[in-house]
Design an enzyme around this catalytic site. Sequence first.
Site, PDB file in Angstrom:
ATOM      1  N   CYS A  79      39.402  23.861 -22.022  1.00  0.00           N
ATOM      2  CA  CYS A  79      40.737  23.611 -22.558  1.00  0.00           C
ATOM      3  C   CYS A  79      40.868  24.362 -23.881  1.00  0.00           C
ATOM      4  CB  CYS A  79      40.941  22.114 -22.781  1.00  0.00           C
ATOM      5  SG  CYS A  79      42.628  21.715 -23.254  1.00  0.00           S
ATOM      6  N   HIS A 186      48.944  25.661 -24.408  1.00  0.00           N
ATOM      7  CA  HIS A 186      47.723  24.849 -24.486  1.00  0.00           C
ATOM      8  C   HIS A 186      47.417  24.298 -23.097  1.00  0.00           C
ATOM      9  CE1 HIS A 186      45.988  20.662 -25.786  1.00  0.00           C
ATOM     10  NE2 HIS A 186      45.023  21.496 -25.458  1.00  0.00           N
ATOM     11  N   HIS A 334      40.569  21.592 -33.827  1.00  0.00           N
ATOM     12  CA  HIS A 334      41.346  22.143 -32.711  1.00  0.00           C
ATOM     13  C   HIS A 334      42.788  21.655 -32.729  1.00  0.00           C
ATOM     14  CE1 HIS A 334      41.211  18.244 -30.788  1.00  0.00           C
ATOM     15  NE2 HIS A 334      41.571  18.674 -29.596  1.00  0.00           N
TER      16      HIS A 334
END
Length: 405
Positions: A79, A186, A334
């Site tokens: 991810c 994302h 992140h």
Amino acid sequence: MDHDLLHAPGAHPIKLWTHGVPVEEDARKQLINTARMPFIFKHLAVMPDVHLGKGSTIGSVIPTQGAIIPAAVGVDIGCGMMAARTSLKAADLPDHLFGLRTAIEAAVPHGRTAQRGIRDKGAWGEAPHEVDQMWAHLEPGFKRITEKYPRLEKTNNHLHLGTLGTGNHFIEVCLDEGENVWFMLHSGSRGVGNAIGTLFIELAQQDMRQHMAQLPDKDLAYFTEGSQHFEDYVEAVGWAQDYARRNRQVMMARVVAAARSIIAKPFDAQVEAVNCHHNYVQQETHFGAQVLVTRKGAVSAHKGELGIIPGSMGARSYIVRGLGNEESFCSCSHGAGRVMSRNEARRRFSIADQEQATAHVECRKDSEVIDEIPMAYKDIDAVMAAQRSLVEVVHTLRQVICVKG
């Protein structure tokens, strides 16, 4: 000192870049559990967006030697974020952004249909040509993995490539400090990555059944280097990380094409581009040693390396350049990091709150996205201030369109 130090009996040191941001007590306990694993190299590094996760804490950097913890990588393997600066300026965007948002939503499958027997809106019914082309690069590796683990064949793999997913996955149109238009998204390795992560977490727990009582948490079950499952996991996780990177590339190309269908002015979409993971493991050299570095909700920030730190769907995001801080194993946060669970956000906030918090953004403002309300996240400014020794800001982005899964 740019970080705090947490010591616990029988645990490796824990270094936290969390000045000025809250760290929940449960997250501290979870960090200590991980720091007690015997194969941790030197210390854990904790980012300012840290919060409780499954097995290991989100926002932590876990360096290991001779072992790997599948649950620390998690099930959304690879991810991460992708951002591309275009040659467009804010004035080139349409006066009303709803048409651009709906064009992006039509170009990239997103969300999920829960009912069985109905085609999932978050997958392709029939994959477009560019998805087939990208899958051709991934298919040989997938065949090698499924020959050993046939259970992974019946997963959402080919038809999830180039799709967004749900939860905190998003596509945004943003403006930087110079009014330049950026596209940002994302997502990760989708259904197939989830299946790979889940399978190997189960295998690690099975392999350690006799030793589970000695583990501080069953989700810290690990594979030791040299074992068959260790090698197989390294291969599968590497493939899933490649899938995630390619997934973002396909989506970005489709977002750009959707924008070109709405914006008449010709534009370049690769003025600057960044594609980075934030849930992954890879071999790196630190303090003169070969180490497996698991970043669970953390981004690589080696000296000069570009990364992306998004805020929430109502806050700023940042394109950053790594400062190569070895004490953090060259890492940064992140994102902003949650301050409450999704269920808590749904309990606490209303659609009216969501409308007010995202008044400046063209996005959905319904009950399905209340769990992503900006107030469910830490203050991104405080998070950035806490990691001044890890990264420098290159661009500050504010979103004008947000597409949620």
